[in-house]
Design a protein around this motif. Structure first.
Motif, mmCIF file in Angstrom:
data_model
loop_
_atom_site.group_PDB
_atom_site.id
_atom_site.type_symbol
_atom_site.label_atom_id
_atom_site.label_comp_id
_atom_site.label_asym_id
_atom_site.label_seq_id
_atom_site.Cartn_x
_atom_site.Cartn_y
_atom_site.Cartn_z
ATOM 1 N N LYS A 13 -10.144 -0.504 -7.578
ATOM 2 C CA LYS A 13 -10.376 -0.913 -8.498
ATOM 3 C C LYS A 13 -9.371 -2.071 -7.572
ATOM 4 C CE LYS A 13 -5.241 0.903 -9.819
ATOM 5 N NZ LYS A 13 -5.362 1.347 -8.399
ATOM 6 N N THR A 31 -0.037 -4.233 -9.624
ATOM 7 C CA THR A 31 0.893 -3.922 -10.073
ATOM 8 C C THR A 31 1.293 -3.266 -9.168
ATOM 9 O OG1 THR A 31 0.150 -2.475 -11.646
ATOM 10 C CG2 THR A 31 0.390 -4.703 -12.542
ATOM 11 N N GLY A 32 0.754 -1.533 -8.116
ATOM 12 C CA GLY A 32 1.523 -1.118 -7.966
ATOM 13 C C GLY A 32 2.684 -1.007 -6.827
ATOM 14 N N TYR A 35 5.805 -0.954 -7.854
ATOM 15 C CA TYR A 35 6.546 0.548 -8.166
ATOM 16 C C TYR A 35 6.794 0.997 -6.787
ATOM 17 C CZ TYR A 35 5.336 0.831 -13.448
ATOM 18 O OH TYR A 35 4.980 0.299 -14.261
ATOM 19 N N ARG A 36 5.951 0.373 -5.837
ATOM 20 C CA ARG A 36 5.777 0.967 -4.460
ATOM 21 C C ARG A 36 7.731 0.414 -4.093
ATOM 22 N NH1 ARG A 36 1.669 2.568 -1.427
ATOM 23 N NH2 ARG A 36 -0.544 3.476 -2.629
ATOM 24 N N ALA A 81 6.228 6.301 -5.209
ATOM 25 C CA ALA A 81 6.204 5.786 -5.939
ATOM 26 C C ALA A 81 6.149 5.824 -7.259
ATOM 27 C CB ALA A 81 5.072 4.757 -5.473
ATOM 28 N N SER A 82 4.709 6.751 -6.981
ATOM 29 C CA SER A 82 4.200 7.889 -8.076
ATOM 30 C C SER A 82 5.417 8.373 -9.041
ATOM 31 C CB SER A 82 3.339 8.742 -7.946
ATOM 32 O OG SER A 82 3.578 9.390 -8.584
ATOM 33 N N ALA A 85 7.731 6.101 -10.946
ATOM 34 C CA ALA A 85 7.231 5.465 -11.817
ATOM 35 C C ALA A 85 6.841 6.625 -12.893
ATOM 36 C CB ALA A 85 5.424 5.345 -11.174
ATOM 37 N N ARG A 91 10.193 2.159 -15.781
ATOM 38 C CA ARG A 91 8.897 0.699 -16.298
ATOM 39 C C ARG A 91 9.321 0.237 -17.052
ATOM 40 N NH1 ARG A 91 4.641 4.434 -14.187
ATOM 41 N NH2 ARG A 91 3.054 2.815 -15.720
ATOM 42 N N GLY A 112 -3.631 -1.695 -12.505
ATOM 43 C CA GLY A 112 -2.740 -0.485 -12.305
ATOM 44 C C GLY A 112 -2.642 0.787 -12.958
ATOM 45 N N ARG A 113 -1.845 1.089 -13.298
ATOM 46 C CA ARG A 113 -2.140 2.713 -14.724
ATOM 47 C C ARG A 113 -2.539 2.687 -16.030
ATOM 48 N NH1 ARG A 113 -2.346 3.149 -10.038
ATOM 49 N NH2 ARG A 113 -2.290 4.864 -8.115
ATOM 50 N N ASP A 114 -1.463 1.511 -16.350
ATOM 51 C CA ASP A 114 -1.401 1.594 -17.740
ATOM 52 C C ASP A 114 -1.681 -0.071 -18.570
ATOM 53 O OD1 ASP A 114 0.558 0.463 -16.612
ATOM 54 O OD2 ASP A 114 2.345 0.598 -17.444
ATOM 55 N N ILE A 115 -2.430 -0.398 -17.883
ATOM 56 C CA ILE A 115 -2.568 -1.879 -17.617
ATOM 57 C C ILE A 115 -3.144 -2.416 -19.593
ATOM 58 C CG2 ILE A 115 -3.139 -4.711 -17.442
ATOM 59 C CD1 ILE A 115 -1.016 -3.067 -15.835
ATOM 60 N N ARG A 163 -1.376 12.882 -6.782
ATOM 61 C CA ARG A 163 -0.869 11.856 -8.058
ATOM 62 C C ARG A 163 -1.558 11.813 -9.503
ATOM 63 N NH1 ARG A 163 -0.769 6.268 -5.783
ATOM 64 N NH2 ARG A 163 -2.745 7.216 -3.960
ATOM 65 N N ASP A 167 0.824 11.353 -12.437
ATOM 66 C CA ASP A 167 0.199 10.288 -13.527
ATOM 67 C C ASP A 167 -0.189 10.627 -14.920
ATOM 68 O OD1 ASP A 167 1.466 8.690 -10.800
ATOM 69 O OD2 ASP A 167 -0.233 7.754 -10.094
ATOM 70 N N ARG A 170 3.097 12.588 -17.400
ATOM 71 C CA ARG A 170 4.273 12.234 -17.344
ATOM 72 C C ARG A 170 4.070 11.328 -19.016
ATOM 73 N NH1 ARG A 170 3.148 6.752 -13.722
ATOM 74 N NH2 ARG A 170 2.183 5.481 -15.056
HETATM 75 O O1 C5P Z 1 -1.971 2.071 -7.106
HETATM 76 P P1 C5P Z 1 -0.956 2.411 -6.586
HETATM 77 O O2 C5P Z 1 -1.752 3.177 -5.560
HETATM 78 O O3 C5P Z 1 -0.715 1.484 -4.697
HETATM 79 O O4 C5P Z 1 0.313 2.785 -7.028
HETATM 80 C C1 C5P Z 1 1.424 3.085 -6.881
HETATM 81 C C2 C5P Z 1 1.468 4.103 -7.977
HETATM 82 O O5 C5P Z 1 2.158 3.697 -8.986
HETATM 83 C C3 C5P Z 1 1.175 5.310 -8.396
HETATM 84 O O6 C5P Z 1 0.492 7.008 -8.571
HETATM 85 C C4 C5P Z 1 1.702 5.281 -9.642
HETATM 86 O O7 C5P Z 1 2.800 6.170 -9.587
HETATM 87 C C5 C5P Z 1 2.361 4.017 -10.203
HETATM 88 N N1 C5P Z 1 1.769 3.331 -11.080
HETATM 89 C C6 C5P Z 1 1.687 3.164 -12.373
HETATM 90 N N2 C5P Z 1 1.839 1.925 -13.178
HETATM 91 C C7 C5P Z 1 0.877 0.942 -12.939
HETATM 92 C C8 C5P Z 1 0.577 0.915 -11.216
HETATM 93 C C9 C5P Z 1 0.911 2.021 -10.083
HETATM 94 O O8 C5P Z 1 2.668 4.169 -12.781
HETATM 95 N N3 C5P Z 1 0.671 0.322 -13.465
#
Ligand code: C5P
Length: 212
Positions: A13, A31-32, A35-36, A81-82, A85, A91, A112-115, A163, A167, A170
């Motif tokens: 992605k 966006t990750g 959180y990182r 990060a997870s 998050a 958030r 990201g994960r929630d865009i 992870r 993710d 949650r």
């Molecule tokens: O994308 P990446 O692996 O860098 O993301 C790290 C962590 O950040 C993910 O495992 C997830 O827990 C969190 N994350 C999220 N929502 C996003 C982007 C990342 O919860 N939009």
């Protein structure tokens, strides 16, 4: 135009998002990284990532202008990060920045994960990028080796699955596809083919809109 791209780690992605932003002349936000950065701030303060108060304070005072993206990609930050998050207030603190970014002219690609579900539910096009866990683990292991962080692929696979599970389970903005997202499976695709498939989806959506 706003393009929302969600998917698990190493699904492709990020690469697709960067290339789309460049071709369509849009801003790009991974966006990750946000959180990182929260996780790194907590770890740097000598605290545990499940120290909720510390994580919330870090999220509130985050300054994306100071990010060192390369340092934030380190494997030791990934798991933390997870964990941060999953904290709803973390958030919430990061939401405005992402939403404002999405609406900066002339538009943006966010991954990201929630865009598609939370940050930009009205996005013009939503992609949900997936790949098999084994292929994702192999990609991530190669990436880490190239960074000078050699790892055992089995450990990477276990980390990815853990992870994904955290993710997705949650309660705050769980990782899932938006109902109107287009699925793109990159398991058997080269980077180039995955990018072309993404462009095909975007162009089909745009053409469909013009016809209406
Ligand atoms: O994308 P990446 O692996 O860098 O993301 C790290 C962590 O950040 C993910 O495992 C997830 O827990 C969190 N994350 C999220 N929502 C996003 C982007 C990342 O919860 N939009």
């Amino acid at each position: 135009m706003i393009i929302a791209i969600d998917g698990p780690a190493a699904s492709g992605k990020g690469t697709i998002a960067r290339q789309l932003a460049s071709v369509y002349g849009l801003h790009h936000l991974d966006t990750g990284i946000l959180y990182r950065a929260v996780a790194k701030a907590v770890l740097d303060a000598g605290r545990s990532p499940d120290d909720t108060a510390q994580a919330i304070a870090a999220a509130i005072s985050l300054d994306p202008a100071t990010f060192d993206e390369s340092a934030l990609k380190a494997q030791k930050i990934t798991e933390a990060a997870s964990v941060v998050a999953a904290i709803p207030e973390v958030r919430q603190a990061l939401m405005n920045y992402q939403r404002e970014f999405a609406t900066r002219p002339p538009g943006a690609v966010l991954d990201g994960r929630d865009i598609g579900t939370v940050i930009a539910p009205g996005a013009d096009v939503k992609l949900f990028v997936v790949a098999s866990p084994e292929v994702r683990a192999a990609r991530r292991a190669r990436e880490l080796a190239a960074r000078g962080e050699p790892v055992d692929e089995k450990d990477v696979l276990a980390d990815l699955l853990r992870r994904d599970e955290r993710d997705s389970r949650r309660t705050a903005a769980p990782f899932k596809a938006a109902p109107d997202a287009h699925l793109l499976d990159t398991t058997h695709l080269s980077i180039d083919a995955a990018f072309r498939a993404a462009v095909d989806i975007i162009e089909a959506v745009r053409t469909g809109r013009e016809r209406r």
